[in-house]
Write an enzyme that holds these catalytic residues in place. Structure first.
Site, PDB file in Angstrom:
ATOM      1  N   LYS A   1      -0.435   7.782   6.612  1.00  0.00           N
ATOM      2  CA  LYS A   1      -1.878   7.913   6.878  1.00  0.00           C
ATOM      3  C   LYS A   1      -2.103   8.641   8.213  1.00  0.00           C
ATOM      4  CE  LYS A   1      -3.235   6.115   3.083  1.00  0.00           C
ATOM      5  NZ  LYS A   1      -3.776   7.020   2.041  1.00  0.00           N
TER       6      LYS A   1
ATOM      7  N   TYR B   1     -10.428   2.906   5.901  1.00  0.00           N
ATOM      8  CA  TYR B   1     -10.853   1.709   5.179  1.00  0.00           C
ATOM      9  C   TYR B   1     -10.347   0.462   5.881  1.00  0.00           C
ATOM     10  CZ  TYR B   1     -10.751   5.092   1.256  1.00  0.00           C
ATOM     11  OH  TYR B   1     -10.888   6.178   0.445  1.00  0.00           O
TER      12      TYR B   1
ATOM     13  N   ASN C   1       0.414  -8.317  -3.646  1.00  0.00           N
ATOM     14  CA  ASN C   1       0.707  -8.358  -2.207  1.00  0.00           C
ATOM     15  C   ASN C   1      -0.529  -8.785  -1.433  1.00  0.00           C
ATOM     16  OD1 ASN C   1       3.387  -7.272  -2.141  1.00  0.00           O
ATOM     17  ND2 ASN C   1       2.513  -5.298  -2.723  1.00  0.00           N
TER      18      ASN C   1
ATOM     19  N   TYR D   1       4.306   3.633   5.245  1.00  0.00           N
ATOM     20  CA  TYR D   1       2.986   3.817   4.634  1.00  0.00           C
ATOM     21  C   TYR D   1       1.953   4.187   5.706  1.00  0.00           C
ATOM     22  CZ  TYR D   1      -1.671   2.399   3.215  1.00  0.00           C
ATOM     23  OH  TYR D   1      -3.029   2.378   3.017  1.00  0.00           O
TER      24      TYR D   1
ATOM     25  N   ASN E   1       0.564   3.709 -11.001  1.00  0.00           N
ATOM     26  CA  ASN E   1       0.199   2.386 -10.475  1.00  0.00           C
ATOM     27  C   ASN E   1      -1.179   1.984 -10.979  1.00  0.00           C
ATOM     28  OD1 ASN E   1       0.639   0.057  -8.960  1.00  0.00           O
ATOM     29  ND2 ASN E   1      -0.357   0.911  -7.142  1.00  0.00           N
TER      30      ASN E   1
ATOM     31  N   SER F   1      -6.827   4.636   6.720  1.00  0.00           N
ATOM     32  CA  SER F   1      -6.749   3.178   6.773  1.00  0.00           C
ATOM     33  C   SER F   1      -6.869   2.682   8.205  1.00  0.00           C
ATOM     34  CB  SER F   1      -5.394   2.755   6.206  1.00  0.00           C
ATOM     35  OG  SER F   1      -5.128   1.412   6.504  1.00  0.00           O
TER      36      SER F   1
ATOM     37  N   LEU G   1      -4.330 -10.425  -0.495  1.00  0.00           N
ATOM     38  CA  LEU G   1      -4.839 -11.792  -0.481  1.00  0.00           C
ATOM     39  C   LEU G   1      -5.750 -12.126  -1.675  1.00  0.00           C
ATOM     40  CD1 LEU G   1      -5.160 -14.465   1.063  1.00  0.00           C
ATOM     41  CD2 LEU G   1      -6.983 -13.383   2.400  1.00  0.00           C
TER      42      LEU G   1
ATOM     43  N   GLY H   1       5.015  -8.129  10.238  1.00  0.00           N
ATOM     44  CA  GLY H   1       4.180  -6.925  10.306  1.00  0.00           C
ATOM     45  C   GLY H   1       2.683  -7.180  10.285  1.00  0.00           C
TER      46      GLY H   1
ATOM     47  N   ARG I   1      -9.701 -10.381   9.224  1.00  0.00           N
ATOM     48  CA  ARG I   1      -9.832  -9.041   8.651  1.00  0.00           C
ATOM     49  C   ARG I   1     -11.310  -8.742   8.401  1.00  0.00           C
ATOM     50  NH1 ARG I   1      -5.435  -9.238   9.994  1.00  0.00           N
ATOM     51  NH2 ARG I   1      -3.471  -8.735   8.930  1.00  0.00           N
TER      52      ARG I   1
ATOM     53  N   LYS J   1       0.960   2.773  -1.838  1.00  0.00           N
ATOM     54  CA  LYS J   1       0.297   1.982  -0.792  1.00  0.00           C
ATOM     55  C   LYS J   1       0.955   0.639  -0.475  1.00  0.00           C
ATOM     56  CE  LYS J   1      -2.757  -0.288  -4.004  1.00  0.00           C
ATOM     57  NZ  LYS J   1      -4.016  -0.900  -4.279  1.00  0.00           N
TER      58      LYS J   1
HETATM   59  N1  UFG Z   1      -2.279 -13.125   3.148  1.00  0.00           N
HETATM   60  C1  UFG Z   1      -1.874 -14.426   2.923  1.00  0.00           C
HETATM   61  N2  UFG Z   1      -1.278 -14.721   1.726  1.00  0.00           N
HETATM   62  C2  UFG Z   1      -1.064 -13.778   0.764  1.00  0.00           C
HETATM   63  C3  UFG Z   1      -1.497 -12.448   1.007  1.00  0.00           C
HETATM   64  C4  UFG Z   1      -2.083 -12.159   2.216  1.00  0.00           C
HETATM   65  O1  UFG Z   1      -2.040 -15.313   3.773  1.00  0.00           O
HETATM   66  O2  UFG Z   1      -0.505 -14.111  -0.296  1.00  0.00           O
HETATM   67  C5  UFG Z   1      -2.935 -12.804   4.426  1.00  0.00           C
HETATM   68  C6  UFG Z   1      -2.145 -11.794   5.237  1.00  0.00           C
HETATM   69  O3  UFG Z   1      -1.172 -12.436   6.015  1.00  0.00           O
HETATM   70  C7  UFG Z   1      -3.256 -11.136   6.055  1.00  0.00           C
HETATM   71  C8  UFG Z   1      -4.488 -11.234   5.142  1.00  0.00           C
HETATM   72  O4  UFG Z   1      -4.177 -12.206   4.165  1.00  0.00           O
HETATM   73  O5  UFG Z   1      -3.471 -11.898   7.190  1.00  0.00           O
HETATM   74  C9  UFG Z   1      -4.805  -9.940   4.440  1.00  0.00           C
HETATM   75  O6  UFG Z   1      -3.627  -9.479   3.799  1.00  0.00           O
HETATM   76  P1  UFG Z   1      -3.636  -8.297   2.735  1.00  0.00           P
HETATM   77  O7  UFG Z   1      -2.227  -8.077   2.294  1.00  0.00           O
HETATM   78  O8  UFG Z   1      -4.655  -8.545   1.674  1.00  0.00           O
HETATM   79  O9  UFG Z   1      -4.175  -7.071   3.574  1.00  0.00           O
HETATM   80  P2  UFG Z   1      -3.572  -6.425   4.920  1.00  0.00           P
HETATM   81  O10 UFG Z   1      -4.628  -6.593   5.949  1.00  0.00           O
HETATM   82  O11 UFG Z   1      -2.233  -6.897   5.245  1.00  0.00           O
HETATM   83  O12 UFG Z   1      -3.350  -4.944   4.438  1.00  0.00           O
HETATM   84  C10 UFG Z   1      -4.390  -4.114   4.132  1.00  0.00           C
HETATM   85  C11 UFG Z   1      -3.993  -3.128   3.039  1.00  0.00           C
HETATM   86  C12 UFG Z   1      -2.934  -2.196   3.535  1.00  0.00           C
HETATM   87  C13 UFG Z   1      -3.337  -1.570   4.844  1.00  0.00           C
HETATM   88  C14 UFG Z   1      -3.692  -2.638   5.842  1.00  0.00           C
HETATM   89  C15 UFG Z   1      -4.200  -2.062   7.116  1.00  0.00           C
HETATM   90  O13 UFG Z   1      -3.508  -3.820   1.911  1.00  0.00           O
HETATM   91  O14 UFG Z   1      -2.779  -1.174   2.558  1.00  0.00           O
HETATM   92  O15 UFG Z   1      -4.728  -3.456   5.306  1.00  0.00           O
HETATM   93  O16 UFG Z   1      -4.294  -3.024   8.087  1.00  0.00           O
HETATM   94  F1  UFG Z   1      -2.344  -0.846   5.387  1.00  0.00           F
END
Ligand code: UFG
Length: 343
Positions: free
Chosen positions: A154, A178, A199, A150, A36, A125, A201, A298, A232, A85
């Site tokens: 952790k 993290y 995936n 995932y 990856n 995490s 933001l 989720g 976040r 991840k």
């Molecule tokens: N989001 C959007 N649009 C997108 C992508 C994300 O609105 O295209 C939003 C999500 O809904 C979320 C925020 O941006 O509210 C952050 O999303 P991320 O996917 O960047 O990060 P997450 O908080 O979902 O996930 C991260 C890590 C995971 C870990 C998690 C723990 O990527 O590996 O934090 O909470 F498990």
């Protein structure tokens, strides 16, 4: 220079940690299977550091190969990042995730015990906190049942560490939980390289601004937060990288033979998705094409760290601002150009 093995060292956090370690006078030794990540990361690292970086292409589950690397490189400590991840993928491929994420941890610990290497930093995490009842979350906040395979890897990973230390095995371990790492090295030589459609933001935002993606979808604006979007704790990846150096230095001065501790690694500040978009627009000087879409399954409404423990016990504090992180992410995206180079 003390050789430190960085498993997953060609990945996003691993590569930035290699820089932070080298700057602190350690010798980073990368172990990565490049499943990856891309070889170009090594060139970026070598440009930043000005010298070649030791890198082994191998699977962390392969005991004999890992043992050989420990012996040849005279490894004295390990930072274990290597793991799958992708939250969604983990639900479709549970065995692949359990095998890779837990098998690699067990193998690394077995090799450490066989070679007398004691110091281990583990990538955990904030996902272990699930949807927290109280904010900010401290290390004593309740662990919630995992929302994904995932996340479960952790949680189980942390249990493997604590059970092993409880059994008095000669390992000194810190698990770092993290929050949301973003940004890139300010040189724009290394950064996040998502394969295919991001995936997360920030890479989605920078790819949209670069014209690779047409439009960002914000997943829901009906959450119980001030502007309705999720909150976040976005942390600059170089700050997160430096937290690993602080953790390693802390382990080196611990006298007991067995030790286990856990630290949140975040800024202590929560920002909403919409705030992040606005901040990106201001640092890039251009409006971002986005729309509000439905919630993503989720997602947690809000999570951010109480960073008191890491601030006081490890003497580490996030130094870089959200603006700086987004400026660095944008510089990195511009360095990559407008082709879907990672996809
Ligand atoms: N989001 C959007 N649009 C997108 C992508 C994300 O609105 O295209 C939003 C999500 O809904 C979320 C925020 O941006 O509210 C952050 O999303 P991320 O996917 O960047 O990060 P997450 O908080 O979902 O996930 C991260 C890590 C995971 C870990 C998690 C723990 O990527 O590996 O934090 O909470 F498990």
């Amino acid at each position: 220079m003390i050789p430190i093995l960085i498993t997953g060292g060609a990945g996003f956090i691993g590569s930035h940690t290699a820089v932070a370690l080298a700057e602190a006078g350690f010798k980073p030794v990368i172990l990565d299977d490049f499943s990856n990540s891309q070889q170009s990361v090594l060139q970026g690292l070598e440009t930043i550091l000005g010298h070649p970086v030791s890198c082994h292409v191998a699977d962390c589950n392969d005991y004999n190969t890992v043992l050989d690397i420990f012996q040849r490189e005279k490894i004295r400590g390990v930072i274990h990042f290597a793991a799958f991840k992708a939250v969604g993928e983990s639900m479709d491929e549970p065995l692949r995730y359990y095998h890779n994420n837990l098998g690699s941890l067990i193998t690394i610990m077995e090799v450490m015990l066989a070679t007398g290497v004691s110091d281990l930093i583990f990538s955990s995490s904030c996902t272990v906190y699930g949807e927290p009842e109280e904010l900010p979350v401290t290390e004593l906040s309740p662990i919630q049942p995992p929302a994904s395979v995932y996340g479960n890897t952790k949680q189980i990973g942390e249990e493997i560490l604590s059970d092993t230390v409880k059994a008095d095995k000669p390992l000194k371990i810190i698990a770092l939980r993290y929050f949301n790492p973003i940004g890139a090295h300010p040189s724009a030589q290394i950064g996040e390289l998502p394969l295919g459609v991001p995936n997360n933001l920030v890479p989605y935002i920078t790819q949209t601004a670069a014209g690779i993606r047409e439009q960002l979808t914000i997943f829901g604006d009906d959450y119980p937060t001030p502007d309705g979007t999720c909150i976040r704790d976005f942390i600059h990846v170089m700050d997160l990288a430096e937290a690993h150096v602080s953790a390693l230095q802390a382990l080196q001065v611990i006298n007991t033979t067995s030790h286990y501790d856990i630290f949140n690694v975040g800024t202590g500040q929560g920002n909403s998705v919409l705030e992040l978009v606005r901040t990106f627009e201001s640092v890039s000087g251009q409006p971002l094409n986005y729309r509000i879409g439905p919630r993503r399954a989720g997602d947690i409404t809000a999570v951010f760290a109480d960073a008191t423990k890491v601030n006081t016990r490890l003497g580490w504090k996030a130094k870089r601002s959200l603006k700086e992180a987004l400026a660095d992410a944008w510089r990195w995206q511009q360095h990559l150009g407008t082709s879907d180079s990672a996809g």
